[in-house]
Design a protein around this motif. Structure first.
Motif, mmCIF file in Angstrom:
data_model
loop_
_atom_site.group_PDB
_atom_site.id
_atom_site.type_symbol
_atom_site.label_atom_id
_atom_site.label_comp_id
_atom_site.label_asym_id
_atom_site.label_seq_id
_atom_site.Cartn_x
_atom_site.Cartn_y
_atom_site.Cartn_z
ATOM 1 N N ILE A 1 -4.498 8.922 -0.532
ATOM 2 C CA ILE A 1 -5.137 9.139 -1.835
ATOM 3 C C ILE A 1 -6.555 9.654 -1.581
ATOM 4 N N TYR B 1 -1.365 4.658 0.436
ATOM 5 C CA TYR B 1 -2.714 4.706 -0.158
ATOM 6 C C TYR B 1 -3.731 5.392 0.747
ATOM 7 N N GLY C 1 0.783 -1.233 0.000
ATOM 8 C CA GLY C 1 0.000 0.000 0.000
ATOM 9 C C GLY C 1 0.812 1.279 0.000
ATOM 10 N N TYR C 2 2.073 1.217 -0.403
ATOM 11 C CA TYR C 2 2.870 2.437 -0.449
ATOM 12 C C TYR C 2 3.864 2.411 -1.602
ATOM 13 N N LYS D 1 -6.900 2.348 -4.664
ATOM 14 C CA LYS D 1 -6.023 1.845 -3.611
ATOM 15 C C LYS D 1 -4.630 1.538 -4.152
ATOM 16 N N VAL D 2 -4.505 1.575 -5.473
ATOM 17 C CA VAL D 2 -3.241 1.227 -6.121
ATOM 18 C C VAL D 2 -2.910 2.294 -7.160
#
Length: 76
Positions: free
Chosen positions: A34, A31, A14-15, A40-41
Motif C-alpha cells: 500500500i 499491506y 496484513g493481507y 495498514k488495513v
C-alpha cells in the motif's frame, strides 16, 4: 493502473484479495504494497488502484492506492 475492490482483508495478518474490475480475477494484496504508509488495513468494498506483478504464486497487487468512489452528479 488497474482498479478493483477489496474482496476481503485480514487485518491481523496484513493481507487479502482484490477483485480486479478489468480482469475479473482475484489478486493477492499485502499491506506492505500500500503506497500510503498511514493505511495498514483495507476494508471489503474499498475501491483501489494497483499495478499487477506476476509471481511464482500468482498475481500480486503492488503500488496499491485507495481511491475515493466517484460522487454522483447532481441531476437537477
Amino acid at each position: 493502473m488497474l482498479k478493483g475492490r477489496i474482496r476481503w482483508f485480514a487485518p491481523q495478518k496484513g493481507y487479502g484479495f482484490i477483485k480486479s474490475e478489468e480482469t475479473n480475477q482475484y489478486v493477492f494484496v499485502h499491506y506492505f504494497d500500500i503506497i500510503d504508509k498511514k493505511i495498514k488495513v483495507l476494508a471489503p468494498g474499498d475501491l483501489v488502484e494497483f499495478e499487477l506483478q506476476e509471481t511464482p504464486l500468482g498475481p500480486r497487487a503492488i503500488k496499491v492506492r485507495k481511491i475515493s468512489p466517484e460522487k454522483p452528479r447532481d441531476e437537477g
